[in-house]
Scaffold this active site. Structure first.
Site, PDB file in Angstrom:
ATOM      1  N   CYS A 677       0.885  -1.157   0.000  1.00 22.61           N
ATOM      2  CA  CYS A 677       0.000   0.000   0.000  1.00 22.61           C
ATOM      3  C   CYS A 677       0.928   1.213   0.000  1.00 22.61           C
ATOM      4  O   CYS A 677       2.088   1.094  -0.386  1.00 22.61           O
ATOM      5  CB  CYS A 677      -0.973  -0.005   1.181  1.00 22.61           C
ATOM      6  SG  CYS A 677      -0.189   0.085   2.802  1.00 22.61           S
ATOM      7  N   LYS A 678       0.471   2.337   0.433  1.00 21.17           N
ATOM      8  CA  LYS A 678       1.303   3.537   0.406  1.00 21.17           C
ATOM      9  C   LYS A 678       2.560   3.364   1.263  1.00 21.17           C
ATOM     10  O   LYS A 678       3.673   3.670   0.842  1.00 21.17           O
ATOM     11  CB  LYS A 678       0.475   4.726   0.890  1.00 21.17           C
ATOM     12  CG  LYS A 678       1.184   6.067   0.848  1.00 21.17           C
ATOM     13  CD  LYS A 678       0.212   7.150   1.290  1.00 21.17           C
ATOM     14  CE  LYS A 678       0.869   8.523   1.276  1.00 21.17           C
ATOM     15  NZ  LYS A 678      -0.078   9.580   1.682  1.00 21.17           N
TER      16      LYS A 678
END
Length: 759
Positions: A677-678
């Protein structure tokens, strides 16, 4: 002697408004010589009273440490960070304000509980306490274990914390890269292990996403290159890649053909029929490969464009041409009454006429010359066979007199020499043409193209580090599995990247970067080598090559290397097939699905499903499916692929079933699993723990009554919450209640494990 790795953090009792920007100078005192030697220096942690330093201290083999070795830590406050570009040790003296120091022996550290020391920092007079420093010994590849009944989860230490993503000096390094292993033990069954690599989205985080990510930037760039603003001929990325491939292949084949031609003449000199036959076969194979490589319209069109770009160019039946360069086309201009007079420049050659069919003739001459060589060798074999038939004595004497061993070479030499000359002529022309293509790309690439290439390199570097990490982990896990090793060298491994990024705001730029970076991993091959020794320094993977082709060499200990199949030991390149599936799950994805655009996600999932399906087809053709691992779930892989294909085209919000099925297929195919994810700490933690509990349920009979408690336990304790602690020094996931309302049910952490944090 040994090679410890020391990690440090400090606590400073500052009460004034300004928080110190601390760093530590590490010096070593030799107990025998009593010499103080400056050994290392940490990075500066700005404005923090309790800094944790990413830079550890190692003692390499050329400077070994013993239990008697003394280590002195001196803490400074860097008040003027602008001068940090000066030599670090000079910077310490000139710009650093002394805060305190502490000394310990390596033996004290080894004897301490958990190999961790808490030391008091002393002022310059050695009396007052100026704070404390915690020193820990880390083992390379350190694993932390958390036991839950018969389950153990292990997580290796990370590379770069997410909060450091904005530092330019770290932009090529993957964010929060972790390897995690769940080991399940049961008295009635053999142990099972499930590995996963988690990493922050490979993207140019430092450069930002104001103008989008690589996918959008490259599309815009290619469109601009086609415009008339660029005074060059436009060649597509596929054309430039083909030009690089042709140049690379020619540089390999041309000297090989020359060498094989010389071997053919040597066999003729020795009058060796078997040697002649073998040399001819090899020469024919490589020459045919050479001819096939150059059977491309790009070479012919580039030669024409090259000649058209020269002063005084005249094509047959054409007026003089001036290159105006749009889509590789040329615009003809002529004055009244025919050709315009061209001013002669002695420094530039003038080609008054160019025969567009010349390349076809030159290229075809290579094949014709090869046919002449083959015909001559056949003739020599026929003569040799007829010579061995019974003949009258007088006639035999005439044959012996007229055929000496040198005749074969003399007869072959002219046609072989002509073949080599034709090959050289073709190489010369093709090199000019392909270099011209690459120069046009370079001309169109300045300066924007270089900036885009640098961004692409940043993203690729992060993705490559994660891939190499996952490959090595998967290799060691399957080193005794003959079916896995056979799959590895016959087909290669699938590397499945799961992404939880949204298609909204800056995360859409991250996803565009990630898509290109994962796709670029198709250029990477792996090669297994035998390590020089079992020392850690000799077991580190080595990356070599260039942008269009990278090779990662993975050294293995000698005893392990000897157990591998011969194909792998001989250095056969091992291929990896990267695929990416993305499903956004947060509140920003809710906005994108209702008011924005999710076409990027849909296109990525569809494209990569087709790639995964193609991999399975190739695997089925080359390998019996019995070589794949056995799972309790009886669903056929083909059926799973059909279900995945249906989900990919189904219009359903936050269809996380795509990720679940893709992950299952990957494990069934002996693949390497990645989740991103980020930051790889919050949403990634939810996904990893859910996947682990699903594996316990499907493969190890975890009761449905215990599914949710086990899921909450994994999120509350163990590797993932420790990962959060390492990143932001707080044991809370960076979610709030409003955000979690938008999350799919099984991606929500338990109460008390989330809240507003500075991430």
């Amino acid at each position: 002697m040994f090679t410890p790795l020391i990690a440090m953090c400090i606590s400073l009792p500052f009460e004034q408004d300004r928080k110190p920007s601390a760093f530590i100078q590490v010096a070593v005192i030799d107990p025998h010589k009593q010499d103080l030697v400056s050994h290392a220096c940490t990075e500066i942690v700005e404005a923090n009273k309790d800094p944790l330093f990413l830079t550890g201290v190692t003692f390499p083999s050329e400077f070994p440490a013993s239990p008697e070795t003394l280590v002195k830590l001196t803490v400074y406050d860097a008040k003027d960070k602008s001068q940090e570009s000066v030599s670090k040790h000079l910077f310490l003296i000139v710009c650093g304000s002394f805060l305190g120091s502490a000394t310990f022996s390596v033996g004290d550290l080894l004897r301490a509980k958990d190999e961790r020391l808490t030391l008091s920092l002393r002022s310059s007079d050695g009396v007052c306490t100026a704070g404390s420093v915690v020193v820990s010994r880390l083992k390379m590849g350190e694993m932390e274990e958390v036991d839950v009944d018969h389950i153990t989860t292990d997580s290796s230490t990370q590379k770069v914390r997410y909060c450091c993503k904005a530092q330019k000096s770290l932009e090529f390094i993957p964010i929060n890269l972790h390897t995690q292993r769940m080991r399940v033990t049961c008295p009635r069954k053999t142990d099972a292990i499930y590995d996963i690599v988690t990493v922050g989205a490979p993207a140019a985080h430092f450069q930002g996403f104001k103008c989008g990510g690589l996918q959008r930037l490259l599309s815009r760039y290619e469109a601009e290159k086609k415009s008339t603003a660029y005074q060059c001929i436009y060649y597509s990325p596929e054309h430039t890649a083909k030009a690089q491939e042709v140049l690379s292949t020619m540089s390999l084949l041309q000297p090989l053909i020359t060498s094989l031609a010389d071997q053919l003449l040597q066999a003729a000199q020795e009058h060796s029929s078997p040697g002649l036959r073998d040399a001819l076969k090899n020469l024919s194979d490589k020459t045919e490969q050479f001819v096939h490589t150059l059977k491309d319209e790009l070479v012919k069109s580039a030669l024409l464009a090259l000649h058209a770009a020269r002063p005084g160019y005249v094509s047959k039946n054409q007026n003089p041409v001036v290159c105006n360069n749009v889509e590789g086309s040329q615009t003809t201009t002529a004055g009244e009454g025919g050709s315009l007079p061209l001013k002669h420049q002695d420094s530039i050659p003038h080609h008054k006429e160019y025969d567009e069919e010349e390349w076809d003739r030159v290229w075809a001459n290579v094949a014709k010359c090869l046919n002449c060589v083959i015909a001559m060798v056949d003739k020599l074999h026929e003569e040799d066979n007829s010579k061995q038939e019974p003949v009258p004595e007088q006639q035999l004497a005439d044959v012996i007199t007229s055929h000496n061993p040198g005749d074969w070479r003399e007869q072959l030499c002219p046609v072989v020499t002509r073949l080599k000359e034709c090959v050289m002529e073709v190489v010369e022309k093709a090199k000019r043409a392909m270099t011209f293509v690459l120069l046009q790309e370079a001309a169109c690439s300045v300066p924007q193209g270089f900036l885009l290439q640098q961004r692409r390199d940043v993203v690729f570097s992060q993705a490559l580090a994660a891939l190499a990490c996952g490959f090595v982990m998967r290799l060691y896990a399957g080193i005794q599995d003959k079916g896995f090793l056979r799959q590895l060298h016959l087909v290669g491994l699938v590397a499945q990247f799961e992404s939880l990024l949204s298609t909204y705001s800056e995360e859409i730029g991250m996803l565009e970067d990630m898509e290109v970076g994962i796709s670029d991993l198709q250029k990477v091959m792996f090669k297994i080598t035998e390590a020089k020794s079992d020392e850690l320094s000799d077991l580190q993977p080595l990356v070599c090559g260039q942008r269009d082709h990278f090779a990662v060499e993975v050294p293995l200990p000698r005893l392990v290397f000897q157990t591998l199949p011969e194909e792998i030991k001989e250095g056969k390149p091992l291929q990896v097939f990267p695929v990416l599936f993305n499903v956004g799950i947060n509140e920003q994805q809710t906005i994108a699905e209702r008011f924005g655009d999710i076409s990027l996600q849909e296109r990525i999932n569809q494209k990569n499903f087709e790639m995964l399906e193609a991999y399975y087809k190739t695997l089925s053709e080359k390998l019996p499916l019995e070589c794949l691992p056995c799972f309790q779930t009886q669903t056929d892989i083909k059926e799973l692929l059909e279900t995945l294909g249906q989900n990919v085209v189904t219009k359903k919000r936050k269809n996380v079933e795509i990720l679940w099925i893709a992950g299952t297929i990957c494990r069934r195919l002996n693949g390497i699993r990645f989740t991103s994810c980020k930051s790889a700490k919050d949403r990634t933690s939810m996904s990893v723990t859910l996947e682990q509990c699903a594996l316990l349920r499907d493969e190890h009979q975890l009761s449905k009554d215990f599914f949710t408690p086990a899921l909450n336990c994994m999120r509350r304790e163990g590797c993932r919450i420790e990962n959060v602690q390492k990143n932001i020094r707080c044991r809370k996931y960076a979610f709030n209640m409003l955000q979690l309302m938008a999350f799919p049910k099984f991606y929500r952490p338990p109460e008390g494990t989330y809240g507003k944090v500075d991430s």
